[in-house]
Structure formats: structure tokens, C-alpha cells
Design a protein around this motif. Structure first.
Motif, PDB file in Angstrom:
ATOM      1  N   GLN A   1      68.358  32.084 118.944  1.00  0.00           N
ATOM      2  CA  GLN A   1      68.287  32.704 120.259  1.00  0.00           C
ATOM      3  C   GLN A   1      68.717  31.776 121.387  1.00  0.00           C
ATOM      4  N   ARG A   2      68.589  30.457 121.189  1.00  0.00           N
ATOM      5  CA  ARG A   2      68.887  29.510 122.262  1.00  0.00           C
ATOM      6  C   ARG A   2      70.365  29.114 122.303  1.00  0.00           C
ATOM      7  N   ILE A   3      70.984  29.016 121.128  1.00  0.00           N
ATOM      8  CA  ILE A   3      72.333  28.454 121.035  1.00  0.00           C
ATOM      9  C   ILE A   3      73.306  29.393 120.323  1.00  0.00           C
ATOM     10  N   LEU A   4      72.908  29.879 119.160  1.00  0.00           N
ATOM     11  CA  LEU A   4      73.855  30.581 118.290  1.00  0.00           C
ATOM     12  C   LEU A   4      74.256  31.954 118.802  1.00  0.00           C
ATOM     13  N   ALA A   5      73.337  32.656 119.475  1.00  0.00           N
ATOM     14  CA  ALA A   5      73.693  33.987 119.994  1.00  0.00           C
ATOM     15  C   ALA A   5      74.840  33.889 120.989  1.00  0.00           C
ATOM     16  N   ALA A   6      74.776  32.889 121.870  1.00  0.00           N
ATOM     17  CA  ALA A   6      75.859  32.691 122.834  1.00  0.00           C
ATOM     18  C   ALA A   6      77.150  32.309 122.121  1.00  0.00           C
TER      19      ALA A   6
ATOM     20  N   LEU B   1      67.107  27.296 130.006  1.00  0.00           N
ATOM     21  CA  LEU B   1      65.989  26.363 129.850  1.00  0.00           C
ATOM     22  C   LEU B   1      65.830  25.932 128.392  1.00  0.00           C
ATOM     23  N   ASN B   2      65.582  26.904 127.498  1.00  0.00           N
ATOM     24  CA  ASN B   2      65.288  26.545 126.114  1.00  0.00           C
ATOM     25  C   ASN B   2      66.481  25.912 125.410  1.00  0.00           C
ATOM     26  N   GLY B   3      67.681  26.445 125.658  1.00  0.00           N
ATOM     27  CA  GLY B   3      68.870  25.858 125.042  1.00  0.00           C
ATOM     28  C   GLY B   3      69.088  24.427 125.501  1.00  0.00           C
TER      29      GLY B   3
ATOM     30  N   GLU C   1      74.853  14.773 133.057  1.00  0.00           N
ATOM     31  CA  GLU C   1      76.139  15.483 133.142  1.00  0.00           C
ATOM     32  C   GLU C   1      76.374  16.351 131.916  1.00  0.00           C
ATOM     33  N   ILE C   2      75.935  15.891 130.741  1.00  0.00           N
ATOM     34  CA  ILE C   2      76.051  16.691 129.520  1.00  0.00           C
ATOM     35  C   ILE C   2      75.204  17.954 129.642  1.00  0.00           C
ATOM     36  N   VAL C   3      73.990  17.815 130.164  1.00  0.00           N
ATOM     37  CA  VAL C   3      73.113  18.972 130.354  1.00  0.00           C
ATOM     38  C   VAL C   3      73.728  19.948 131.354  1.00  0.00           C
ATOM     39  N   LYS C   4      74.264  19.436 132.448  1.00  0.00           N
ATOM     40  CA  LYS C   4      74.908  20.306 133.445  1.00  0.00           C
ATOM     41  C   LYS C   4      76.077  21.067 132.826  1.00  0.00           C
ATOM     42  N   ARG C   5      76.862  20.359 132.022  1.00  0.00           N
ATOM     43  CA  ARG C   5      78.017  20.991 131.376  1.00  0.00           C
ATOM     44  C   ARG C   5      77.571  22.124 130.460  1.00  0.00           C
ATOM     45  N   HIS C   6      76.498  21.875 129.710  1.00  0.00           N
ATOM     46  CA  HIS C   6      75.968  22.914 128.821  1.00  0.00           C
ATOM     47  C   HIS C   6      75.476  24.114 129.635  1.00  0.00           C
ATOM     48  N   MET C   7      74.790  23.839 130.729  1.00  0.00           N
ATOM     49  CA  MET C   7      74.267  24.925 131.554  1.00  0.00           C
ATOM     50  C   MET C   7      75.392  25.795 132.126  1.00  0.00           C
ATOM     51  N   ARG C   8      76.472  25.153 132.537  1.00  0.00           N
ATOM     52  CA  ARG C   8      77.595  25.941 133.064  1.00  0.00           C
ATOM     53  C   ARG C   8      78.172  26.844 131.986  1.00  0.00           C
ATOM     54  N   ALA C   9      78.291  26.318 130.765  1.00  0.00           N
ATOM     55  CA  ALA C   9      78.819  27.129 129.665  1.00  0.00           C
ATOM     56  C   ALA C   9      77.871  28.279 129.331  1.00  0.00           C
TER      57      ALA C   9
ATOM     58  N   ALA D   1      78.668  24.222 119.871  1.00  0.00           N
ATOM     59  CA  ALA D   1      78.900  23.448 118.651  1.00  0.00           C
ATOM     60  C   ALA D   1      78.341  22.035 118.806  1.00  0.00           C
ATOM     61  N   TYR D   2      78.412  21.512 120.018  1.00  0.00           N
ATOM     62  CA  TYR D   2      77.903  20.165 120.294  1.00  0.00           C
ATOM     63  C   TYR D   2      76.388  20.097 120.046  1.00  0.00           C
ATOM     64  N   VAL D   3      75.647  21.120 120.448  1.00  0.00           N
ATOM     65  CA  VAL D   3      74.198  21.120 120.234  1.00  0.00           C
ATOM     66  C   VAL D   3      73.880  21.170 118.745  1.00  0.00           C
ATOM     67  N   VAL D   4      74.611  21.990 118.005  1.00  0.00           N
ATOM     68  CA  VAL D   4      74.409  22.040 116.549  1.00  0.00           C
ATOM     69  C   VAL D   4      74.709  20.679 115.929  1.00  0.00           C
TER      70      VAL D   4
END
Length: 471
Positions: free
Chosen positions: A378-383, A294-296, A324-332, A398-401
Motif C-alpha cells: 500500500q505504501r510503495i507498490l500500488a503507486a 507519510l508512510n511511504g 533531498e532523497i525524501v523530497k524527491r520521493h514525495m514529489r514522485a 524501485a529505489y525504496v524496494v
């Protein structure tokens, strides 16, 4: 039009407290009288009181701004929560709050309340940045203004951690057991983090106090979830229409409501499970799920929206390419998660997509983008750290950053506690290595990513692919 108060006759279809508010006594102090608390913890307590009445009235404390405190006083502690969906709008008047204080104006009264044996729980929603967590050491940030003030003058605190420590110190002096501290902010292992910060500050003033808190106190972790946009004049207008009364504290929110809590309390708690809360031995799996999915995704959507001049989350979710970009991020992100008890992760992802796309919720991307430097870890970098350490491909993160960096360049400004450092970096960015200056900002990124050239190259590659980005 009259103001909402205990004398207001509610229209048919609007529910109010199903318990005797005159018989309700304080048992909880909540620090952070914002929209999220009013739509979440207060709602859970309100519904728990309707199921099983007890001494669990809330004393609402705002650390700085007196406006919401005054508004609550004028409305006898009542306000409305408007649940919005495609099926229609439904208003409910919440009555679990029995007292209200602004710490900036009545700090001694706040401390007296915290020291009272009637108070058995202190809940908090003050935002990630308010705790003064040093991202490098994991302890107190000794440059944080509130911490500097509270270490220098511990008996007249101004910050959340300072109030907790002084309140606990007064209880110890009077032979009163400690209150349970229940953090409800989006920090990983939030209870453990707040315990660590409280013990560090307590140790600085009295090691014996710190030992007492460590031995007797409780700091359960919790995970909270509900999308609550900032209230607007439209919100208040809708409340007036539904209630037939003015409500300065009206908020609108989605139907979804979730609270997962470790059942570890010093001296009892409301029957929150009767209101739908889940008590678990460990909150961590739920917490990681929510932070990364959710938060990421929210952080991704917010900066994607800013880059494309889209005001609300729902606007981004109306663009199929962005969905589709959001779905791709969620799968990762899902690939980094352990199984979550009782949760079907594919179903949860689809549920999130529906929530984000809710056409009645006007959640501004700029609101979500606030304080991104405090949210990325906590949302992106930990993963990303986990994937990189295993030699995997962390391109989605990396795309979110890259989106964040690009949105900084686009706006030329931001609302963030590290604004000065980040904007200074933005002015120095080079076309050959545009992310380098951001990775050079102390404590902004974990060393595992700063020292990893593959990761940094991924961020630069994603920046180069953003058609809306110009260094």
C-alpha cells in the motif's frame, strides 16, 4: 513515588479528564491496546467527552499480552500522553477507558462485552498482519495461525477477525443490532477489507450470519495519523517528572493529530468532530495521501537509516543529502495522487518534513521497518503498479524496494511475518540479478511488477547504485 491513579493530584500545567469518570459507561470496545491507540483514538474520545459527554467509555482489549491490561488496571484506567516539540513538553492524563481485558486470559469476558447492547462501536489497531489478509486473493489467508484456530473453533476465538465474527454472531442470536466495526490500521480501504474478511469467515460458519452482517452491519473506512514512537524508560522517566507520579503506560508523541472517518455508523458515535476529526463521504483521497507520502516516506527513511547505521528518523533527516532523497520521493508520490479535499499537498509535504525532523521525537528506524513485507503493497507498490501500467518511470519506488533488499542483506535478519521466505531468498541472491529471488517469493510483489522486466531492471539498477549495499 506513587502510581498514577484517580487519587493522584496533578501538578499545575497537567490537564486531566474534564468530565465525571464515575458517570462514564462503556460504548466502545477497542482491540489493540498499543501506544498508537492510547495516543490517537483514546485521545479523540477523551476530548469528545469533554465537549459533549455521553455513553462512550472505552473497553480496552489486548489480544495476547496481559502486561498493558494489568498496568491500566493498576492505574484506574488512566495514563499520560506527553506531546513533545521544540516548544517544550506537555503532559495530559487521558481518562476515556473504563474497563480493560486481556483476551488470552479472559476471552469469554471479551465476547460477553462484544455481545452487550451497550457496545455500539468496535475500533481496532492490531497492525496490518493481524487481520490475516492473503495478498494474492484479497481474502482470508488460510495459513494464518489465528485464522486456522478460529475457523476450527469459532466459539473461542484468538484472532481479531474471529472475535468480531463471534461477537456479531452472539448479538444476532440475542436480537441485538450489530456494532459498527471501525478499522484504524494502515490498510487501503481498511473498512472494506475488514468487511470482506469478516463476511468470508462468517460465511464459513453460517451463510445466514454473513447475510445479516452484510445487510445490517457497518464498516466505515478511516485514516489515522500521528507519529508515536515506542515508549522507553526515558518516556516513563519524563512522565514521572511531569506528573509527580509513576505511569507505566506513558507515551510520547508529536503535536500533530489527524483522523478522517466515513460517517456511516449503525447506532451513533461520539462527537469526534468536536475533538478535530474530519468526517468525509470518501476517505480514499486522504488515505492514499497518507499512505504514499507519510508512510511511504517513513519506509524509505527507515531502511535508509538502517543502511547508514542511523538509529532514529530524526538522524536521517539531519543529513541534507537524505532530506533531498525524501523530497524527491514525495514529489514522485504526489504525482500519483488525486486532489485531496481541503489539503494543500505541497504544504502537507513540508509539514511532513518538519514532523520527521522533530528533534524531540525518538522514532526508531527498526520500529518502522518491522513487517515491511506487509507495508510495501500500500505504501510503495500500488503507486509503482499505476506508473508502470501507464508506461511511466517508477524509479523512485524501485529505489525504496532496493533499500529494503539492501537492508535485509546488511542485517541478515528482520522482524517480519514472511521472515523465513525473505531470508531464504536473500541467501540465494545472485550478483547478476539480485532482485530475482525476491520477485520469485509467492505473493511478495504484485504480478504486474513480477512480470515487468523494466521494473525489475530498475530495482537492480538502484541496488547497484547503493554504495552501502554489497550482494
Amino acid at each position: 513515588m506513587e502510581k498514577l491513579s484517580s487519587f493522584t493530584t496533578l501538578p499545575q500545567g497537567v490537564s486531566g479528564p474534564g468530565y465525571d469518570r464515575k458517570a462514564l459507561t462503556p460504548g466502545i470496545v477497542h482491540i489493540g491496546l498499543g501506544a498508537f491507540h492510547r495516543a490517537h483514538q483514546a485521545v479523540f474520545t477523551h476530548k469528545a467527552l469533554e465537549k459533549n459527554f455521553g455513553p462512550w467509555g472505552i473497553v480496552a482489549v489486548n489480544l495476547r499480552s496481559p502486561e498493558p491490561v494489568r498496568a491500566l488496571a493498576e492505574q484506574d484506567g488512566l495514563y499520560s500522553v506527553i506531546t513533545r516539540s521544540a516548544e517544550g513538553d506537555r503532559a495530559e492524563v487521558i481518562g476515556a477507558t473504563v474497563d480493560w481485558l486481556c483476551a488470552a486470559e479472559r476471552g469469554e469476558d471479551v465476547l460477553a462485552t462484544l455481545a452487550s447492547p451497550d457496545i455500539r462501536i468496535v475500533t481496532l489497531t492490531v497492525s496490518e498482519k493481524a487481520y490475516g489478509l492473503d495478498p494474492v486473493t484479497g481474502g482470508l489467508d488460510l495459513k494464518h495461525p489465528a485464522l486456522v484456530a478460529d475457523i476450527a473453533n469459532p466459539h473461542a476465538p484468538v484472532g481479531a477477525v474471529g472475535f468480531l465474527v463471534e461477537g456479531l454472531a452472539r448479538r444476532r442470536e440475542r436480537g441485538v443490532p450489530p456494532f459498527t466495526v471501525l478499522c484504524c490500521d494502515n490498510l487501503p480501504s481498511n473498512g472494506h477489507v475488514v468487511r470482506r474478511l469478516v463476511l468470508e469467515m462468517a460465511t464459513r460458519r453460517d451463510p445466514e450470519l454473513a447475510r445479516w452482517i452484510a445487510d445490517e452491519g457497518k464498516f466505515p473506512c478511516s485514516m489515522v495519523d500521528r507519529i508515536v514512537p515506542a515508549a522507553t524508560d526515558d518516556t516513563r522517566g519524563l512522565a514521572a517528572k511531569l506528573l509527580g507520579a509513576e505511569d507505566a503506560l506513558a507515551i510520547e508523541t508529536e503535536p500533530f493529530l489527524q483522523w478522517v472517518i466515513e460517517d456511516d455508523f449503525v447506532s451513533g458515535r461520539p462527537e469526534w468532530e468536536a475533538a478535530g476529526a474530519v468526517f468525509a463521504q470518501s476517505v480514499e483521497p486522504y488515505e492514499n495521501m497518507k499512505l504514499r507520502l507519510l508512510n511511504g516516506s517513513h519506509t524509505l527513511i527507515a531502511h535508509l537509516g538502517i543502511l547508514h547505521d542511523l538509529e532514529f528518523v530524526r538522524d536521517v533527516m539531519a543529513v541534507p543529502e537524505f532530506v533531498e532523497i525524501v523530497k524527491r520521493h514525495m514529489r514522485a508520490a504526489t504525482a500519483t495522487l488525486d486532489p485531496v479535499p481541503g489539503i494543500d499537498l505541497p504544504f502537507y509535504r513540508n509539514q511532513l518534513l518538519d514532523r520527521f525532523a522533530n528533534p524531540t521525537i525518538a522514532h526508531r528506524n527498526e520500529q518502522i521497518a518491522m513487517d515491511t513485507s506487509q507495508k510495501l503493497p500500500q505504501r510503495i507498490l500500488a503507486a509503482a503498479v499505476e506508473i508502470v501500467s501507464e508506461g511511466g518511470d517508477a524509479a523512485e519506488f524501485a529505489y525504496v524496494v532496493a533499500l529494503w533488499i539492501a537492508s535485509i542483506h546488511k542485517r541478515g535478519d528482520l522482524n517480519d511475518p514472511r521472515k523465513v521466505d525473505i531470508l531464504a531468498a536473500a541467501t540465494q541472491a545472485s550478483k547478476l540479478d539480485p532482485s530475482a529471488v525476491f520477485f520469485a517469493v509467492e505473493g511478495l510483489f504484485p504480478p504486474e511488477l513480477v512480470e515487468n522486466r523494466v521494473w525489475r531492471s530498475l530495482v537492480n539498477r538502484e541496488l547497484s547504485l547503493l554504495s552501502s549495499y554489497r550482494a
